[in-house]
Write a protein that holds these residues in place. Sequence first.
Motif, short mmCIF file in Angstrom:
data_model
loop_
_atom_site.label_atom_id
_atom_site.label_comp_id
_atom_site.label_asym_id
_atom_site.label_seq_id
_atom_site.Cartn_x
_atom_site.Cartn_y
_atom_site.Cartn_z
N SER A 216 -21.56 85.14 102.54
CA SER A 216 -21.55 85.60 101.14
C SER A 216 -20.13 85.86 100.62
CB SER A 216 -22.39 86.88 101.02
OG SER A 216 -21.76 87.97 101.69
N LEU A 217 -19.12 85.48 101.40
CA LEU A 217 -17.75 85.81 101.04
C LEU A 217 -16.92 84.61 100.61
CD1 LEU A 217 -16.89 88.29 103.95
CD2 LEU A 217 -17.82 88.83 101.69
N SER A 218 -17.56 83.46 100.39
CA SER A 218 -16.79 82.24 100.10
C SER A 218 -16.05 82.32 98.77
CB SER A 218 -17.72 81.03 100.12
OG SER A 218 -18.75 81.17 99.16
N LEU A 223 -8.53 86.12 102.53
CA LEU A 223 -9.10 86.93 103.60
C LEU A 223 -8.37 86.64 104.90
CD1 LEU A 223 -12.93 86.47 102.89
CD2 LEU A 223 -11.51 88.46 102.33
N GLY A 224 -8.39 87.61 105.80
CA GLY A 224 -7.85 87.42 107.13
C GLY A 224 -8.94 87.66 108.16
N ASP A 232 -18.99 80.00 114.13
CA ASP A 232 -18.98 78.85 113.23
C ASP A 232 -18.75 79.24 111.78
OD1 ASP A 232 -19.77 77.74 115.65
OD2 ASP A 232 -21.20 76.38 114.75
N ALA A 233 -19.21 80.45 111.39
CA ALA A 233 -19.07 80.88 110.00
C ALA A 233 -17.60 80.99 109.60
CB ALA A 233 -19.78 82.22 109.79
N VAL A 234 -16.73 81.25 110.55
CA VAL A 234 -15.30 81.34 110.24
C VAL A 234 -14.75 79.98 109.83
CG1 VAL A 234 -13.03 81.81 111.25
CG2 VAL A 234 -14.92 83.37 111.66
N GLY A 241 -11.29 77.80 101.80
CA GLY A 241 -10.10 78.46 101.29
C GLY A 241 -10.19 79.96 101.20
N ALA A 242 -11.31 80.55 101.63
CA ALA A 242 -11.44 82.01 101.56
C ALA A 242 -10.54 82.70 102.57
CB ALA A 242 -12.90 82.42 101.76
#
Length: 414
Positions: A216-218, A223-224, A232-234, A241-242
């Motif tokens: 939900s953070l795309s 972000l770091g 895999d979500a990373v 580009g998040a």
Amino acid sequence: MSADSSPIDFSGLIREADLVVCGQATAEPVTLTEALMAQAAQLPPFRMMIGPVFSDTFSAACAPSVTFQSYGVIGNARRLAKAGRLDVIPSNYSAFCADFATRRHGADVVLVQLAEDGDGRLSASLSNDYVIEAARGARLVIAEINPDAPFTFGAEWPGEVPIHMRVAARRLPVELASTPPDDISKRIAAHAASLIADGSTLQFGVGRIPDAILSSLSHLRNLGVHSGLINDAVVDLIACGAVTNAEKGIDAGITVTNQVIGTQRIYRFVHENKTVAVRSTSYTHGQNVLARINRLVAINSALQVGLDGSVNSETLNGVAVGAIGGQLDFVRGANASPGGRAIIALPATASDGSSRIVAHVETVTTPRADVDAIVTEWGIAELRGCGLAERARRMIAIAAPEHRDALSARLRAR
């Protein structure tokens, strides 16, 4: 020295009362552990130290002469715990790893999965945890050289730590796929995401809720990642580009993790990737490091949360079903980080319909004094700085509606 492709025979290698330590989670050297468990009944009694288990190697059917120990009950380790075969060491993950460095835990035999690059250099690949420190003092170190394990930077095997035997892997590295989000995890994620701003640095664990939050953070930028694990979500967050790791305050441009837990997708991504560092626990979980990170957001889960904010992530009905893990390490690190947040996210209701917001937790994993924000599908309870009466009111407000009256009654009676 080349790796031996013949099956390993552990007779004569394992001595009575030995402590055998093996790589955890996706770093489990399955060729070695499967052979050891298959031969265990013919070997002297020994102890086996395991971490999270995502393979089918260890089960209640393992030889009764093997005593299992772990710092928690995660993944398929629950099978051993349910059968009464797992002795849990209640320890913060940082302290558990440090105890191998100080020899409080003294390993006799170490089984490790390693990757090898074209120049013959070795890497611990998917995890830079307690295994290297355990190997420093071990009598016997056996390395499973896996050509399908990614070579990661930061986890290079120290040249001064001897490897006594090399065995060729016969299995791919263990994988753990993400669990698709359900309606409840999506609702929790929506609330948690509102606490995360551009430029935050993320720490998170394994499971449906952390995965839902990450997905939900795309829409965020810069972000770091500084986490005990990445999955895999990373890869998705970096691809869109998040995640740029540009505003962390340390390790600019670098995704920092202690473990890689996912599928071949992330294994291919981290292979010889200098923008990913698989660092030691003393660095990934160290309070002096975490306090230097800008806006560290720690995302962790729980089994129960009390009306006073106390968090239980370890036991239910007196039975160990979870772990302390790195939760308290990162909660305290996030609290010390400039602009940091410590989020505990959990469903309000257990699978049997009981409330996971309770009057009192049975085991305190994270003390109420360290708690920041609690999130369920019903909202956010901001607890930092609140008195006990206000905490209870806020916790009841994010409990499932059908349990709120009973919790209010308990509060009035108290």
